[in-house]
Structures are given as C-alpha cells and as structure tokens.
Design an enzyme around this catalytic site. Sequence first.
Site, short mmCIF file in Angstrom:
data_model
loop_
_atom_site.label_atom_id
_atom_site.label_comp_id
_atom_site.label_asym_id
_atom_site.label_seq_id
_atom_site.Cartn_x
_atom_site.Cartn_y
_atom_site.Cartn_z
N SER A 218 0.78 -1.18 -0.03
CA SER A 218 0.09 -0.07 0.00
C SER A 218 0.69 1.36 -0.05
O SER A 218 1.70 1.37 0.82
CB SER A 218 -0.82 0.05 1.32
OG SER A 218 -1.66 -1.03 1.66
N HIS B 221 -3.92 0.41 -4.38
CA HIS B 221 -3.18 -0.82 -5.00
C HIS B 221 -3.45 -0.54 -6.67
O HIS B 221 -4.76 -0.67 -6.98
CB HIS B 221 -3.54 -2.20 -4.62
CG HIS B 221 -3.01 -2.61 -3.17
ND1 HIS B 221 -1.76 -3.18 -3.10
CD2 HIS B 221 -3.30 -1.95 -2.01
CE1 HIS B 221 -1.72 -3.44 -1.84
NE2 HIS B 221 -2.39 -2.95 -1.22
N HIS C 92 -5.13 -9.88 -1.62
CA HIS C 92 -5.37 -10.05 -0.20
C HIS C 92 -6.32 -11.12 0.31
O HIS C 92 -7.52 -11.10 -0.53
CB HIS C 92 -5.69 -8.80 0.62
CG HIS C 92 -4.84 -7.58 0.25
ND1 HIS C 92 -4.73 -6.76 -0.79
CD2 HIS C 92 -3.64 -7.05 1.00
CE1 HIS C 92 -3.94 -5.99 -0.70
NE2 HIS C 92 -3.01 -6.15 0.26
N TYR D 279 -8.31 -10.63 2.71
CA TYR D 279 -9.54 -9.84 3.09
C TYR D 279 -10.46 -9.66 1.73
O TYR D 279 -11.57 -9.26 2.19
CB TYR D 279 -9.22 -8.86 3.95
CG TYR D 279 -8.43 -7.61 3.34
CD1 TYR D 279 -8.96 -6.91 2.39
CD2 TYR D 279 -7.35 -7.47 3.68
CE1 TYR D 279 -8.13 -5.79 1.81
CE2 TYR D 279 -6.42 -6.39 3.28
CZ TYR D 279 -7.13 -5.77 2.02
OH TYR D 279 -6.47 -4.55 1.52
N GLU D 280 -9.85 -9.67 0.51
CA GLU D 280 -10.70 -9.25 -0.51
C GLU D 280 -11.49 -10.55 -0.92
O GLU D 280 -12.36 -10.61 -1.72
CB GLU D 280 -10.10 -9.03 -1.66
CG GLU D 280 -9.15 -7.79 -1.64
CD GLU D 280 -7.98 -7.51 -2.50
OE1 GLU D 280 -8.50 -6.62 -3.55
OE2 GLU D 280 -7.14 -8.01 -2.45
N ALA E 245 2.62 -2.00 4.09
CA ALA E 245 2.45 -1.21 4.97
C ALA E 245 2.05 -1.85 6.37
O ALA E 245 1.41 -2.90 6.21
CB ALA E 245 1.31 -0.06 4.67
N MET F 166 -1.66 -7.05 7.11
CA MET F 166 -2.68 -8.12 6.47
C MET F 166 -2.31 -8.66 5.16
O MET F 166 -3.03 -8.98 4.20
CB MET F 166 -4.01 -7.12 6.13
CG MET F 166 -4.62 -6.49 7.32
SD MET F 166 -6.07 -5.54 6.84
CE MET F 166 -6.11 -4.23 8.32
N SER F 167 -0.97 -8.87 5.13
CA SER F 167 -0.36 -9.57 3.83
C SER F 167 0.94 -10.12 4.26
O SER F 167 1.26 -10.25 5.21
CB SER F 167 -0.03 -8.42 2.61
OG SER F 167 1.01 -7.68 3.12
N ASN G 137 1.84 3.65 11.03
CA ASN G 137 1.04 4.04 12.28
C ASN G 137 1.28 3.33 13.34
O ASN G 137 1.62 2.14 13.31
CB ASN G 137 -0.64 4.16 12.09
CG ASN G 137 -1.04 2.75 11.65
OD1 ASN G 137 -0.73 2.34 10.40
ND2 ASN G 137 -1.24 1.85 12.69
N HIS H 125 -7.63 4.48 7.09
CA HIS H 125 -6.81 3.97 5.72
C HIS H 125 -6.36 5.21 5.04
O HIS H 125 -5.10 4.92 4.84
CB HIS H 125 -7.50 3.08 5.09
CG HIS H 125 -7.02 2.62 3.85
ND1 HIS H 125 -6.25 1.61 4.32
CD2 HIS H 125 -7.20 2.75 2.48
CE1 HIS H 125 -5.56 1.07 2.95
NE2 HIS H 125 -6.20 1.61 2.09
N1 HPA Z 1 -2.90 -2.86 11.23
C1 HPA Z 1 -2.64 -3.76 9.99
N2 HPA Z 1 -2.46 -3.66 8.93
C2 HPA Z 1 -2.00 -2.28 8.70
C3 HPA Z 1 -1.90 -1.30 9.86
C4 HPA Z 1 -2.05 -1.69 11.14
O1 HPA Z 1 -2.10 -0.79 12.08
N3 HPA Z 1 -1.29 -0.23 9.29
C5 HPA Z 1 -1.14 -0.41 7.94
N4 HPA Z 1 -1.50 -1.63 7.75
#
Ligand code: HPA
Length: 293
Positions: A43, A74, A96, A98-99, A126, A224-225, A248, A260
């Site tokens: 990302s 993406h 992903h 989650y998709e 990310a 998440m990847s 973050n 996001h």
């Molecule tokens: N959690 C999960 N996935 C992420 C985060 C997070 O805080 N930041 C960027 N991708």
Amino acid sequence: MGDDPDRIPLLPPAAWPARLDVLESAVRTRTTLAPRLGIVLGSGLGGLADELESPVAIPFAELPGWPAATAPGHAGRLVLGRLAGVPVVALQGRFHLYEGHPVGLVVQPVLLMARLGAPVVLLTNAAGGVDPAYRAGTLMLIADHLNLTGVNPLIGPNDDALGPRFPDMVDAWDPALRALLRRAAGEVSVSLEEGVYAQLLGPNYETPAEVRMLQVLGASAVGMSTVVEAVAARWAGLRLAGISLITNPGAGITGEPLVHEEVLAAGEAAGPQMRALVRRFAELLDGASVSVP
Ligand code: HPA
C-alpha cells in the site's frame, strides 16, 4: 472425509503448475525480460514501479485467472523493466485474503516471479507498529514472521517436484539478503529497524487488546499481507527479503483511531526513502558481492 471435494481448498499446490504455465505464456507474449529480482509493492509503495526503465505493464485483469485489484492504494499491475539497470519484475498492488481471494491466488504472483526466473523476491508492505518505539515512517527489515491468519497456501495435495510437503522456515528471511539490505540502507542514509512481522486476516484494524497480544507474542509490526506469500516463496525455493513501512503506531498505542487514508498518506510520505533503499538493494544484489543462485 478426505474425498469430500468441499474439503479440498481451491488451488492447492498440485494445481499451481498448470496455472503458472498459462500465466508465464501470457507474460512471455509481451516481454522476454529475465528478472533478477521480484518486488511486491505494498500500500502506498507502488510508485517505485513508475521508476522502472522500459516498463512493460500488465494490468492484473489481463492475466489469465487474475481478478482486478480492489484494495484502495493498489494499482493492480505486473510491471517488468529495469531498476537502476537491473532487470526486475514488480507487482504494483497484490491480492489479499480479506478481499475474499483463495490463498492459492494470493500467492500466485510470487510463484509467477519464480517462474519468470527471479531467484530473489523482496516483499514490502505497510504495517502498524506493535513495538511502541516505532513511529509513522519507520522502516523495518523483516527478520521473521508469525502466521496468525489461520490459513496456509500449502494445504492440500502437494507436488513434491516443486516444493517439499514440510518446508523448513528457519532463516526463511534470508540472512545474507538482510545484511545486504542493511548495507544498502547505510549507503543511502536510511535508518532501518529489524523485527518480526505478524499477518492477521483483516480487513478491520486490530483492537488495542489484539495489539497487546501481539506484543506478548513477540511481534514488532502487524499487517494483512506478506506472510502467506513468504511461505509459498520459501516452498518454491525463492530467496526472501522483506521491508515493512510502519505507517502508524498499532491500535491503542496512541489512542487515535486508524484511518486507511492516513495509512496511505504515511506510505507516500516515506516513499522516497523506501525507493532509494530498494534501488540500492537491487544494485548491490546485481553486483558480485553476494552469492545468489
Ligand atoms: N494494522 C494492520 N495493517 C496495517 C496497519 C495496522 O495498524 N497499518 C497499515 N497496515
């Protein structure tokens, strides 16, 4: 039980060669480039693919069996070209879990990179900082991982000719490549932490309790990847490296909600550092200094 087709996951390892044959042919109608390195761009990091020289870009939906990318941030393209003169294949975006994609699809891009001849793959993402010392913009070298998704791409009938039933995961994140990334970071004056990446399914960001759990488990970053891709890459014998861009602090660490768009903005802000690091890594990899089969 074992012969109930509903219990056989979609796209188990034994089904991959036929898929990869078709994908490889589709790519080879467009370019003969022999990549030295595969790069998966997470990302907000996709900008690196725009720096490739003489690029051949193929949208996911133009590759057989690949759906268009849906995740915001993406682009969804496979791009072959040269980075600092080094032939590379880059994935601008990824699939992903989650998709709703089967894990066997999620791992196809890295397997395709291997099929196209890349001996090394660099996975980027990310991620949220689980280590409380990490700030937005911290870059973390992936030293190890936790698969907390509850799924595994290697489940189902195996093809022992392609990869072992029980692949070893000690040093999955190649120590020589990690050293090369640290050296590249030093040379371009980018500071690099090193830690353990945990993959959860998503798509919701974690609860503060989950982030505290991840701290207890020894994770440094969460996303998440990446981990299921890493498992398939090691199964296929690829040498593996990875960098997380911390966008973050993890949920609950500052008390701020996670948005996001802000995650993407942090990714873009750190883009120049990340690009400089990956470019130098490609150059060093191409030199004689590290033996990569
Ligand atoms: N959690 C999960 N996935 C992420 C985060 C997070 O805080 N930041 C960027 N991708």
